[in-house]
Enzyme design. Structure first.
Site, PDB file in Angstrom:
ATOM      1  N   SER A  15     -71.148   9.665  59.968  1.00  0.00           N
ATOM      2  CA  SER A  15     -69.834   9.253  59.984  1.00  0.00           C
ATOM      3  C   SER A  15     -69.566   8.130  60.822  1.00  0.00           C
ATOM      4  O   SER A  15     -70.061   6.986  60.545  1.00  0.00           O
ATOM      5  CB  SER A  15     -69.049  10.418  60.324  1.00  0.00           C
ATOM      6  OG  SER A  15     -67.565  10.369  60.233  1.00  0.00           O
ATOM      7  N   ASP A  75     -66.855  14.371  49.520  1.00  0.00           N
ATOM      8  CA  ASP A  75     -66.526  14.067  51.212  1.00  0.00           C
ATOM      9  C   ASP A  75     -64.978  13.748  51.103  1.00  0.00           C
ATOM     10  O   ASP A  75     -64.773  12.810  50.344  1.00  0.00           O
ATOM     11  CB  ASP A  75     -67.264  13.018  51.243  1.00  0.00           C
ATOM     12  CG  ASP A  75     -67.371  12.565  53.034  1.00  0.00           C
ATOM     13  OD1 ASP A  75     -66.270  13.016  53.702  1.00  0.00           O
ATOM     14  OD2 ASP A  75     -68.094  12.058  53.462  1.00  0.00           O
ATOM     15  N   HIS A  87     -68.252  16.717  53.981  1.00  0.00           N
ATOM     16  CA  HIS A  87     -68.287  15.693  54.913  1.00  0.00           C
ATOM     17  C   HIS A  87     -69.787  15.676  55.732  1.00  0.00           C
ATOM     18  O   HIS A  87     -70.211  14.922  56.446  1.00  0.00           O
ATOM     19  CB  HIS A  87     -67.282  15.232  55.697  1.00  0.00           C
ATOM     20  CG  HIS A  87     -67.299  14.325  56.614  1.00  0.00           C
ATOM     21  ND1 HIS A  87     -67.617  12.964  56.338  1.00  0.00           N
ATOM     22  CD2 HIS A  87     -67.239  13.986  57.970  1.00  0.00           C
ATOM     23  CE1 HIS A  87     -67.631  12.053  57.387  1.00  0.00           C
ATOM     24  NE2 HIS A  87     -67.402  12.935  58.606  1.00  0.00           N
TER      25      HIS A  87
END
Length: 398
Positions: free
Chosen positions: A246, A333, A372
């Site tokens: 991320s 995601d 995610h």
């Protein structure tokens, strides 16, 4: 004489009789009038009272309805006012946007002692602290391969540092925003990588967890560089891989670009759920949905990010990276859209800097539900890493 008086008496009697008859009729008429008035008095007010009560109830209902409408109108005006005020507040105070990018003040899970990784099931992990700069301290976890679980019991920091020189490869993990190095999904990934035979070194950037300092992109990149150099000083010839997730992918590409520029690249770079750059990610983030079509969205929301010195330009960095690159991204995601990861791969794959290195993109179907941060659950992950990292040496083709 008697004859004269008799008619007079009879006449008096007739007058008396007629008088009493007229008096009786008058009394009867008077009684009838009284009864009529009484009936009118009794019957007249009856329908009026319910009508008055109904009118009063209607007035109360209308009053309540007006009060409710007034309160709803007041709430609506407050919401609209707040909606309009927030963009101006962010524009005037860019630091707010920086805090929303980093979310370092969100410590989840909150009630954990980062000095005791064993509380999170990491019984072969050591916690220690590094100091990259004055007034900056980084909390670090080092997890050894799970095959050393028994040997690691009761060992001190020196033993863990010496273990880095063993024949097992090392992964430097750079986490995303919010939370700490003790986040649940992060701990689960450490366990998976440890079970595959990797050392896992991770840390909290300055301002996260129990690390001391003020967050910034430059500071986070320097923290990562310091930890990488610390590892390399102890790992000998063991491979060192960098894994970013991320927001950590932005730190990872910043770091690897700098390492490549000084000609000390890592053995491979792994990006999990990456974006292209922070502006595109902010525009695609679910939090921006309510403002995405707000007039002047870029000026109000995106320009303050840039003015705060936050770029995390993965799309630019990959053009200057010379090591093998693996991108992992789940199609479902909700935080970093899948298309941003695909777009980054499309930028990196034809880049001249990767002409002698492997570049691979691995999508995970939305039916798997990895979203995610749950790619670590994939039973295919060990095979993916084994095949990719086994081919990460220079000279391999795309």
């Amino acid at each position: 004489m008697r004859k004269r008086t008799e008619p007079v008496a009879l006449e008096h009697e007739r007058h008396a009789a007629s008088g009493s008859s007229s008096a009786g009729s008058a009394a009867a008429a008077l009684d009838a009038d009284c009864r009529l008035k009484q009936n009118l008095c009794l019957s007249g007010p009856g329908p009026a009272e319910p009508r008055c009560a109904a009118d009063a109830g209607m007035k109360r209902a209308l009053g309540r309805r007006k009060g409710l409408c007034f309160r709803l109108r007041k709430i609506l005006l407050c919401v609209v006012g707040l909606y309009v005020a927030i963009p101006f507040l962010i524009k005037l105070c860019p630091g707010i946007q920086a805090k929303l990018i980093f979310l370092n003040f969100v410590r989840v899970p909150y009630f954990i002692d980062l000095k005791k990784p064993q509380d999170q099931g990491l019984n072969h992990t050591c916690n220690y602290y590094l100091q990259p700069e004055e007034d900056v301290t980084l909390g670090v976890w080092h997890t050894v391969p799970s095959v050393w679980w028994k040997n690691a019991q009761g060992k001190d920091q020196m033993w863990y540092e010496d273990a880095l020189a063993s024949s097992h490869p090392i992964i430097l993990y750079l986490h995303g925003n919010a939370g700490t190095r003790g986040g649940d999904h992060r701990v689960e990934l450490y366990k998976v990588l440890s079970s595959l035979g990797y050392h896992v070194v991770t840390f909290d950037y300055r301002g996260w967890g129990d690390s001391v300092g003020t967050p910034s992109e430059r500071g986070m990149t320097y923290d990562a560089l310091h930890v990488f150099d610390w590892i390399k000083a102890r790992s000998g010839d063991n491979p060192v891989y960098i894994w970013g997730h991320s927001l950590g992918t932005g730190v990872a590409t910043n770091l690897v670009r700098r390492l490549c520029e000084r000609e000390t690249p890592p053995d491979a770079l792994i990006l999990e759920s990456p974006f292209t750059n922070i502006r595109e990610e902010a525009k695609s983030h679910p939090f921006s949905v309510i403002y995405r079509y707000f007039p002047g969205f870029d000026w109000f929301f995106l320009d303050p990010i840039t003015s705060s010195g936050i770029q995390f330009a993965n799309d630019e960095n990959v053009k200057h990276i010379s090591c093998s690159l693996l991108i992992l991204h789940a199609e479902d995601d909700p935080v970093v859209p899948f298309q941003l990861g695909r777009k980054l791969y499309n930028i990196a794959a034809p880049s001249r800097s990767f002409r002698d290195f492997k570049v691979q993109f691995i999508p995970f179907h939305s039916d798997l539900g990895y979203r995610h941060k749950y790619i670590y659950k994939s039973p295919e992950l060990p095979r993916i890493l084994r095949e990719f990292l086994g081919k990460s040496e220079p000279g391999r083709q795309h």
